[in-house]
Design an enzyme around this catalytic site. Structure first.
Site, mmCIF file in Angstrom:
data_model
loop_
_atom_site.group_PDB
_atom_site.id
_atom_site.type_symbol
_atom_site.label_atom_id
_atom_site.label_comp_id
_atom_site.label_asym_id
_atom_site.label_seq_id
_atom_site.Cartn_x
_atom_site.Cartn_y
_atom_site.Cartn_z
ATOM 1 N N CYS A 3 0.867 -1.173 0.000
ATOM 2 C CA CYS A 3 0.000 0.000 0.000
ATOM 3 C C CYS A 3 0.907 1.227 0.000
ATOM 4 C CB CYS A 3 -0.898 -0.010 1.225
ATOM 5 S SG CYS A 3 -1.873 1.494 1.425
ATOM 6 N N CYS A 337 -14.487 -6.713 21.920
ATOM 7 C CA CYS A 337 -13.545 -6.263 20.896
ATOM 8 C C CYS A 337 -12.303 -5.640 21.525
ATOM 9 C CB CYS A 337 -14.213 -5.263 19.946
ATOM 10 S SG CYS A 337 -14.805 -3.772 20.770
#
Length: 382
Positions: A3, A337
């Site tokens: 990227c 999470c």
């Protein structure tokens, strides 16, 4: 995976690492966290994802001016500085194409961008939700004021080019805040919702609904939850922090009754609709703060065989845990999470007579440092 802006963006800090290395790192981090907190639990191997790119089904896009032209992208880590990105590896290809087209239209229509420093301008963000299995797309334009020049043209162009776009909304946020959407969005096109298929059920959601970011890993998480709970069909299940009902409704076919609790009234309305559209008749939903509900359940001596909690990143409250344990459910399933707040809360559960010898991890966020955790707690000597 390569990227061009990964070092600037900071959204995928593990991107350069082989995927197996990422999984080992996540497991080790949780093991060390448990050890530091003197919790003797086995951490099972991370359930990795088959899809580690193009998985994000919700995207918040920022905009900026670069050399006189509007560019779009994600924010640099710990900042509000937009990193121009034409093709994020974590976004589905369709979403990247829609973002690029929106950026081009904004530039050609001379739509003014919001300036945080001066508090002037119009467009703050664009939020996009993508339903992986149905391919439906929801878009929200977050603006600093209700007047939105050229919005009709913009909507018409997008809908004509992308038939997957089922609804477009505008949310006005005039405050100096880092919260993206503060007020209810109003509909510019469509019905304001999209529907996805998950675990064989249809789930309708809005822009603000909680829905796990990785569809396929969410299915694996819920399948694991079902396996760990091993329901007989006779249990009364309480699903707290239930959102639009995804967890409870996927368990409804294996228990006697599901009660879902969620503070957000819009989410509860959707949970009821999701039960109706899936012809699930043994589920009810209550709009109430989960801690307050647990306190009332304790006061009125309500009983549940199974308790499920999937709270926000901050975890739950000590009062919730104390009230939950006083109801003496046979099983408590905690999905989190954030391993740090999970560990904090587990200590309280352990002190109040519940135990677990192992913890499971599901990689909901490939190429990042985050990992989803799931723990089954049972009453000592039960």
């Amino acid at each position: 995976m390569k990227c061009n802006v990964s070092k600037l963006c900071g959204g995928c800090p593990y991107l350069a690492l082989p995927y197996e290395t990422q999984l080992r790192l996540k497991q080790k981090q949780v093991e060390e966290l448990l050890k530091a907190n003197h919790l003797k639990m086995k951490v099972n191997s991370v359930i990795g994802a088959k899809k580690i790119q193009e998985y994000r089904n919700k995207v918040i896009v920022g905009f900026a001016k670069h050399k006189g032209k509007i560019v779009s992208g994600l924010y640099a880590a710990h900042s509000h500085r937009v990193i121009a990105t034409r093709h994020c590896l974590m976004h589905p290809e369709l979403i990247n194409r829609i973002i690029q087209r929106i950026t081009e239209y904004l530039d050609s229509m001379k739509i003014e961008l919001y300036n945080e420093r001066t508090g002037t301008g119009l467009l703050r963000h664009v939020v996009i939700r993508y339903a992986q299995n149905t391919k439906e797309v929801l878009i929200v334009f977050v603006t600093a004021k209700s007047q939105f020049p050229s919005r009709r043209n913009l909507v018409n162009l997008l809908v004509k080019e992308f038939p997957e776009i089922k609804t477009i909304l505008q949310s006005v946020n005039a405050r100096q805040t880092s919260v993206v959407m503060e007020n209810e969005a109003f509909i510019l096109y469509g019905e304001g919702v999209i529907t996805d298929e998950l675990c064989g059920l249809d789930f309708t959601m809005t822009a603000n609904s909680f829905y796990q970011i990785h569809h396929d890993q969410c299915e694996r998480l819920y399948q694991l939850a079902k396996k760990k709970l091993h329901l007989s069909g006779r249990e009364k299940v309480l699903d707290t922090y239930c959102g639009i009902g995804t967890i409870g409704l996927t368990l409804a076919d294996q228990c006697k009754r599901v009660t879902g609790v969620e503070i957000n009234e819009d989410s509860i309305a959707l949970a009821k609709e999701n039960a109706r559209q899936n012809h699930i008749r043994n589920a009810e939903f209550v709009a109430m703060d989960s801690t307050k509900f647990m306190m009332e359940a304790k006061h009125f001596h309500h009983s549940f065989d199974v308790l499920i909690l999937d709270p926000p990143r901050a975890g739950t409250t000590k009062t919730f845990i104390e009230s939950a344990c006083s109801l003496h459910p046979q099983k408590i399933l905690y999905i989190s999470c954030d391993p740090k707040t999970l560990v904090r809360d587990l200590k309280t559960f352990f002190q109040l007579g519940y135990q677990s010898r192992s913890l499971d991890l599901v990689d909901m966020f490939p190429n990042t440092e985050h990992v989803e955790t799931i723990v089954l707690l049972q009453k000592l000597n039960s």
